[in-house]
Write a protein that holds these residues in place. Sequence first.
Motif, mmCIF file in Angstrom:
data_model
loop_
_atom_site.group_PDB
_atom_site.id
_atom_site.type_symbol
_atom_site.label_atom_id
_atom_site.label_comp_id
_atom_site.label_asym_id
_atom_site.label_seq_id
_atom_site.Cartn_x
_atom_site.Cartn_y
_atom_site.Cartn_z
ATOM 1 N N SER A 88 38.031 21.018 31.991
ATOM 2 C CA SER A 88 37.574 21.160 33.374
ATOM 3 C C SER A 88 38.248 22.358 34.052
ATOM 4 O O SER A 88 39.456 22.562 33.932
ATOM 5 C CB SER A 88 37.826 19.883 34.172
ATOM 6 N N GLY A 89 37.461 23.136 34.728
ATOM 7 C CA GLY A 89 37.971 24.330 35.420
ATOM 8 C C GLY A 89 37.977 25.581 34.560
ATOM 9 O O GLY A 89 38.015 26.698 35.092
ATOM 10 N N ALA A 90 37.910 25.413 33.229
ATOM 11 C CA ALA A 90 38.042 26.578 32.339
ATOM 12 C C ALA A 90 36.904 27.586 32.533
ATOM 13 O O ALA A 90 37.140 28.801 32.579
ATOM 14 C CB ALA A 90 38.098 26.113 30.883
ATOM 15 N N THR A 91 35.683 27.076 32.637
ATOM 16 C CA THR A 91 34.541 27.991 32.781
ATOM 17 C C THR A 91 34.639 28.767 34.093
ATOM 18 O O THR A 91 34.406 29.981 34.133
ATOM 19 C CB THR A 91 33.218 27.190 32.711
ATOM 20 N N ASN A 92 35.025 28.063 35.151
ATOM 21 C CA ASN A 92 35.187 28.754 36.443
ATOM 22 C C ASN A 92 36.290 29.801 36.388
ATOM 23 O O ASN A 92 36.158 30.882 36.973
ATOM 24 C CB ASN A 92 35.498 27.745 37.552
ATOM 25 N N ASP A 93 37.389 29.488 35.674
ATOM 26 C CA ASP A 93 38.479 30.464 35.538
ATOM 27 C C ASP A 93 38.000 31.735 34.843
ATOM 28 O O ASP A 93 38.328 32.849 35.254
ATOM 29 C CB ASP A 93 39.639 29.877 34.716
ATOM 30 N N LEU A 94 37.213 31.540 33.781
ATOM 31 C CA LEU A 94 36.701 32.696 33.039
ATOM 32 C C LEU A 94 35.774 33.537 33.927
ATOM 33 O O LEU A 94 35.854 34.761 33.951
ATOM 34 C CB LEU A 94 35.950 32.226 31.784
ATOM 35 N N LEU A 95 34.940 32.823 34.686
ATOM 36 C CA LEU A 95 34.018 33.515 35.596
ATOM 37 C C LEU A 95 34.778 34.353 36.621
ATOM 38 O O LEU A 95 34.413 35.483 36.937
ATOM 39 C CB LEU A 95 33.206 32.480 36.364
ATOM 40 N N LYS A 96 35.869 33.762 37.121
ATOM 41 C CA LYS A 96 36.671 34.432 38.129
ATOM 42 C C LYS A 96 37.255 35.728 37.548
ATOM 43 O O LYS A 96 37.243 36.779 38.192
ATOM 44 C CB LYS A 96 37.790 33.488 38.582
ATOM 45 N N LYS A 97 37.725 35.633 36.312
ATOM 46 C CA LYS A 97 38.289 36.827 35.672
ATOM 47 C C LYS A 97 37.230 37.912 35.531
ATOM 48 O O LYS A 97 37.492 39.090 35.776
ATOM 49 C CB LYS A 97 38.857 36.462 34.296
ATOM 50 N N ALA A 98 36.035 37.498 35.123
ATOM 51 C CA ALA A 98 34.954 38.488 34.976
ATOM 52 C C ALA A 98 34.688 39.176 36.311
ATOM 53 O O ALA A 98 34.532 40.400 36.374
ATOM 54 C CB ALA A 98 33.689 37.792 34.466
ATOM 55 N N ASN A 99 34.678 38.375 37.375
ATOM 56 C CA ASN A 99 34.424 38.951 38.703
ATOM 57 C C ASN A 99 35.539 39.885 39.146
ATOM 58 O O ASN A 99 35.300 40.816 39.925
ATOM 59 C CB ASN A 99 34.222 37.833 39.736
ATOM 60 N N GLU A 100 36.762 39.610 38.650
ATOM 61 C CA GLU A 100 37.859 40.516 39.000
ATOM 62 C C GLU A 100 37.726 41.853 38.265
ATOM 63 O O GLU A 100 38.154 42.888 38.747
ATOM 64 C CB GLU A 100 39.211 39.863 38.674
ATOM 65 N N ILE A 101 37.127 41.815 37.072
ATOM 66 C CA ILE A 101 36.886 43.070 36.352
ATOM 67 C C ILE A 101 35.803 43.878 37.069
ATOM 68 O O ILE A 101 35.951 45.070 37.311
ATOM 69 C CB ILE A 101 36.431 42.791 34.892
ATOM 70 N N SER A 102 34.717 43.194 37.405
ATOM 71 C CA SER A 102 33.607 43.912 38.035
ATOM 72 C C SER A 102 32.698 42.919 38.735
ATOM 73 O O SER A 102 32.476 41.825 38.232
ATOM 74 C CB SER A 102 32.813 44.662 36.957
ATOM 75 N N ASN A 103 32.144 43.318 39.878
ATOM 76 C CA ASN A 103 31.157 42.416 40.477
ATOM 77 C C ASN A 103 29.766 42.681 39.906
ATOM 78 O O ASN A 103 28.767 42.188 40.381
ATOM 79 C CB ASN A 103 31.172 42.472 42.015
ATOM 80 N N ASN A 104 29.763 43.505 38.870
ATOM 81 C CA ASN A 104 28.512 43.767 38.161
ATOM 82 C C ASN A 104 28.745 43.578 36.656
ATOM 83 O O ASN A 104 28.319 44.387 35.841
ATOM 84 C CB ASN A 104 28.071 45.196 38.479
ATOM 85 N N PHE A 105 29.455 42.504 36.315
ATOM 86 C CA PHE A 105 29.886 42.261 34.935
ATOM 87 C C PHE A 105 28.672 42.115 33.999
ATOM 88 O O PHE A 105 27.704 41.440 34.344
ATOM 89 C CB PHE A 105 30.738 40.982 34.915
ATOM 90 N N SER A 106 28.752 42.731 32.848
ATOM 91 C CA SER A 106 27.641 42.711 31.877
ATOM 92 C C SER A 106 27.221 41.274 31.508
ATOM 93 O O SER A 106 28.071 40.432 31.209
ATOM 94 C CB SER A 106 28.076 43.469 30.618
ATOM 95 N N ASP A 107 25.933 41.018 31.517
ATOM 96 C CA ASP A 107 25.422 39.675 31.197
ATOM 97 C C ASP A 107 25.773 39.265 29.766
ATOM 98 O O ASP A 107 26.101 38.112 29.501
ATOM 99 C CB ASP A 107 23.892 39.626 31.352
#
Length: 399
Positions: free
Chosen positions: A39-58
């Motif tokens: 629980s929470g792991a997927t959201n954590d990963l998403l957050k990291k992607a958003n920190e890299i870029s708000n246009n993160f590659s699909d």
Amino acid sequence: MKFGGTSVGNIDRIKNVAQIIKKSIKDGNKIIAVVSAMSGATNDLLKKANEISNNFSDEEHDLLLSTGEQVTSALLSGALIDLKIKSKTLMSWQIPIITQGGHKNSRIISVNTEKIKKFLDQKYVVVIPGFQGINENMNISTIGRGGSDATAVALAKCLNAQHCEIYTDVDGVFTTNPEMNIRAKKIDKISYDEMLEMASLGAKVMQSSSVQSAMLNEIEVYVKSSFKDVKGTKILNQNKISYEKVITGIAYTLDDSKITLQSVQDRPGVASSIFKPLYEKNIIVDMIVQNISADNLKTDVTFTVKRSDFNKTIDIMNNLKSNLNFEKLISNNKVSKLSVIGAGMITFPGVAYKMFDALSKKNINILAITTSEIKISVLIDEINIQDAVSTLHHVFDLD
Ligand code: ASP
Ligand code: MG
């Protein structure tokens, strides 16, 4: 057996899941275990992607998010092996589980069962990460948030499983949200249609598209707690349920808004001109009510959209004003859709009356009404929701 995020939320819980599987093996079952990310792991990963870029590659997004389930698969398989149970994780590319459609929201179209069967025949537990597959380009894809349920149902279908067990942090499906009404009770059996209504109206036990797929393929689904050894809820065909109660459950939304166009012209093409620009902006419309025109010239149209789309929708409607010539736009962004759901109402008269009467006695005004064969929904001011839920829960004998 599918284990959701909280059921595998820490190491002790993963060890506990291994014990649940061990017990089921003792009962003589062959098991495929599908896991979610902790629980929470997927959201954590998403957050990291958003920190890299708000246009993160699909494409990279899917690769990244798929790792959450890979972690829990290996940990669970390791825990089983530690209990001297033969276990093997198969990643979706090893099977393969083939998906179609764009990244982030693919769907499973086929599962090659050969390898899975080979391991099952050799008495292995096969652990499979949920929520993912590979697409025609051999890239890892994900199938939408909450998608591990869909993986479990797809595997149950392709392997002709006896049934599919969904393990979660609640005891089953409840007559209404227990946080809203302490008198809510666990439902023993619920039909696919009823569950679909409950799930799409916010009963968050199962992803609603996976309920639909279980229904289409007639896969019996048992929702159970992974924390307590109690009987859960069975989701099955309506003809396997004998209805003692007219209403099975009560569901509601807390994120709806209502828009009324007053005095629009009553001529062909008006409804389509209202809803076309909403479609073009990807806005989902839910309830739609058009009044009967008293004079054959003018009518009112009311509809609901999610609150997050409210401002966009108001702008679109204001832009239509000159074209459609309506008199007035009335809106309310704090409404709730409240629904009583039950296949029992197909043969039982007076359900609508009973519902409206109970609400009127509480002085709760109904803003709009829609129905289906097994559901009556009313729109009310959100401030009344708790009162309305507990009143109907009582009146329909669910307490
Ligand atoms: N881990 C994914 C999610 O959080 C899939 C799932 O849990 O079903 O959406
Ligand atoms: Mg989940």
